[in-house]
Design a protein around this motif. Structure first.
Motif, PDB file in Angstrom:
ATOM      1  N   ASP A  22     -90.206  -3.121 -60.204  1.00 36.57           N
ATOM      2  CA  ASP A  22     -91.581  -3.570 -59.996  1.00 36.57           C
ATOM      3  C   ASP A  22     -92.386  -2.634 -59.105  1.00 36.57           C
ATOM      4  OD1 ASP A  22     -90.584  -4.138 -57.502  1.00 36.57           O
ATOM      5  OD2 ASP A  22     -90.693  -6.314 -57.708  1.00 36.57           O
ATOM      6  N   SER A  23     -91.730  -1.725 -58.393  1.00 34.75           N
ATOM      7  CA  SER A  23     -92.461  -0.748 -57.578  1.00 34.75           C
ATOM      8  C   SER A  23     -91.565   0.453 -57.299  1.00 34.75           C
ATOM      9  CB  SER A  23     -92.917  -1.371 -56.254  1.00 34.75           C
ATOM     10  OG  SER A  23     -91.799  -1.621 -55.411  1.00 34.75           O
ATOM     11  N   ALA A  24     -92.198   1.569 -56.990  1.00 34.33           N
ATOM     12  CA  ALA A  24     -91.433   2.771 -56.642  1.00 34.33           C
ATOM     13  C   ALA A  24     -90.664   2.550 -55.344  1.00 34.33           C
ATOM     14  CB  ALA A  24     -92.378   3.966 -56.507  1.00 34.33           C
ATOM     15  N   HIS A  25     -91.238   1.762 -54.449  1.00 32.94           N
ATOM     16  CA  HIS A  25     -90.595   1.460 -53.169  1.00 32.94           C
ATOM     17  C   HIS A  25     -89.287   0.703 -53.375  1.00 32.94           C
ATOM     18  CE1 HIS A  25     -89.966  -0.703 -49.332  1.00 32.94           C
ATOM     19  NE2 HIS A  25     -90.515   0.361 -48.788  1.00 32.94           N
ATOM     20  N   SER A  26     -89.315  -0.340 -54.206  1.00 34.60           N
ATOM     21  CA  SER A  26     -88.106  -1.129 -54.453  1.00 34.60           C
ATOM     22  C   SER A  26     -87.081  -0.310 -55.235  1.00 34.60           C
ATOM     23  CB  SER A  26     -88.447  -2.412 -55.204  1.00 34.60           C
ATOM     24  OG  SER A  26     -88.962  -2.116 -56.496  1.00 34.60           O
ATOM     25  N   LEU A  27     -87.549   0.526 -56.164  1.00 33.91           N
ATOM     26  CA  LEU A  27     -86.628   1.337 -56.957  1.00 33.91           C
ATOM     27  C   LEU A  27     -85.885   2.334 -56.076  1.00 33.91           C
ATOM     28  CD1 LEU A  27     -85.828   1.574 -59.968  1.00 33.91           C
ATOM     29  CD2 LEU A  27     -87.410   3.516 -60.119  1.00 33.91           C
ATOM     30  N   TYR A  28     -86.585   2.891 -55.113  1.00 34.49           N
ATOM     31  CA  TYR A  28     -85.957   3.829 -54.169  1.00 34.49           C
ATOM     32  C   TYR A  28     -84.863   3.134 -53.364  1.00 34.49           C
ATOM     33  CZ  TYR A  28     -85.480   6.639 -49.904  1.00 34.49           C
ATOM     34  OH  TYR A  28     -84.974   7.347 -48.843  1.00 34.49           O
ATOM     35  N   HIS A  29     -85.182   1.959 -52.834  1.00 39.15           N
ATOM     36  CA  HIS A  29     -84.225   1.268 -51.960  1.00 39.15           C
ATOM     37  C   HIS A  29     -83.087   0.612 -52.747  1.00 39.15           C
ATOM     38  CE1 HIS A  29     -86.009   1.611 -47.956  1.00 39.15           C
ATOM     39  NE2 HIS A  29     -87.191   1.571 -48.552  1.00 39.15           N
TER      40      HIS A  29
END
Length: 294
Positions: A22-29
């Motif tokens: 749902d977001s680049a931030h969540s995908l990174y983590h």
């Protein structure tokens, strides 16, 4: 109890589904960092034989490589392969490992690795010596052999690529602060630091078992690892048992203690790894004290 079902219903009906993508931030983590942590945990363990670490390493390489496509197609951040290569050469190695392990052979371009068999997992055993005698430390590693003959640690590769992505996401405002991941190729371990766990070889009946084991010896003068002549080396394999028993005779203060003791799995692993008389005697004392024979 009354409002919880209604609250959950409203989330499902009116709220936005929270997914991995749902977001680049969540995908990174949740993709990059999570898979990286799982690889580091597996490598720091003591189980080998079924390529668990190799499998996790290829997954992390794939996540690091395909993260570019997710940023572009999902979130509008477009970074060319040439740009990423300039920032981190290991990104290209992550690409080649990903494509070779998926397709086995590449024809669209010339990779830095000739075939997937050049990516392998092995157990590295290093021999040390101190005032108490010889001891050993073992580590699980995943290595890749390039077409140039150079060998690289895959953990080092993905660490460098992860640091690159972290720096890029910070520059784009996706991450608030930079996190730097260290790859430390430590070669010296004191007796207290050495891996106390017995290496656990996993095998499956009917499936070939061909683990790779590398031996080296620490040179205290040059602070380097040197190869070991293993022509006379003997290795024992022990079946894991729940009722391992040792019999011992221990002389303390002019008294002799003789008994049979059932060891736990952890105690069995410790006992088998002991090589010098001092450590064996200290281990037996510890067991004797545990069962209140002293």
């Amino acid at each position: 109890m009354v409002f919880l079902p209604l609250f959950l219903f409203k989330l499902k009906k009116f709220g936005k589904n929270m997914t991995l993508y749902d977001s680049a931030h969540s995908l990174y983590h949740e993709l990059l960092l999570q898979s990286y942590d799982e690889l580091k945990k597996a490598i720091s363990g003591h189980t080998f034989g079924r390529n668990d670490c190799l499998r996790l390493a290829t997954i992390v390489c794939s996540n690091c490589y395909h993260f570019r496509e997710h940023l572009k197609e999902g979130y509008g951040y477009d970074f060319s392969t040439d740009y990423l290569r300039e920032k981190c050469e290991d990104y290209i190695l992550a690409r080649d490992i990903t494509n070779l392990t998926k397709h086995y052979k590449l024809t669209n371009y010339t990779p830095l690795i000739s075939n997937p068999n050049d990516i392998y997992e092995y157990l590295h055993i290093t021999l040390y010596e101190d005032a108490k005698g010889q001891y050993r430390h073992h580590q699980i590693k995943v290595s890749v052999k390039l077409t140039t003959g150079v060998e690289k640690d895959v953990l080092s590769i993905v660490t460098n690529v992860l640091n690159m992505w972290t720096e890029i996401l910070v520059s784009q405002g996706i991450l608030n602060k930079s996190i730097y991941f260290n790859y430390i190729n430590k070669i010296f371990f004191s007796r207290d630091e050495a891996n106390k766990n017995l290496p656990l070889l996993k095998i499956k009946q009917g499936v070939r078992c061909a683990p790779t084991i590398a031996f080296s010896q620490y040179d205290y003068e040059s602070n380097t690892l040197k190869s070991v002549d293993i022509k006379d080396f003997k290795m024992g394999f022990y079946e894991k048992s729940n009722n391992t028993i040792i019999d011992y005779s221990l002389d303390i203060k002019d008294k002799t203690f003789t008994d049979f003791v059932e060891l736990t799995d952890q105690e069995q692993g410790e006992f088998i790894m002991l090589t010098d008389d001092v450590d064996i005697e200290n281990f037996i004392k510890k067991i004797a004290e545990k069962y209140k024979y002293l």
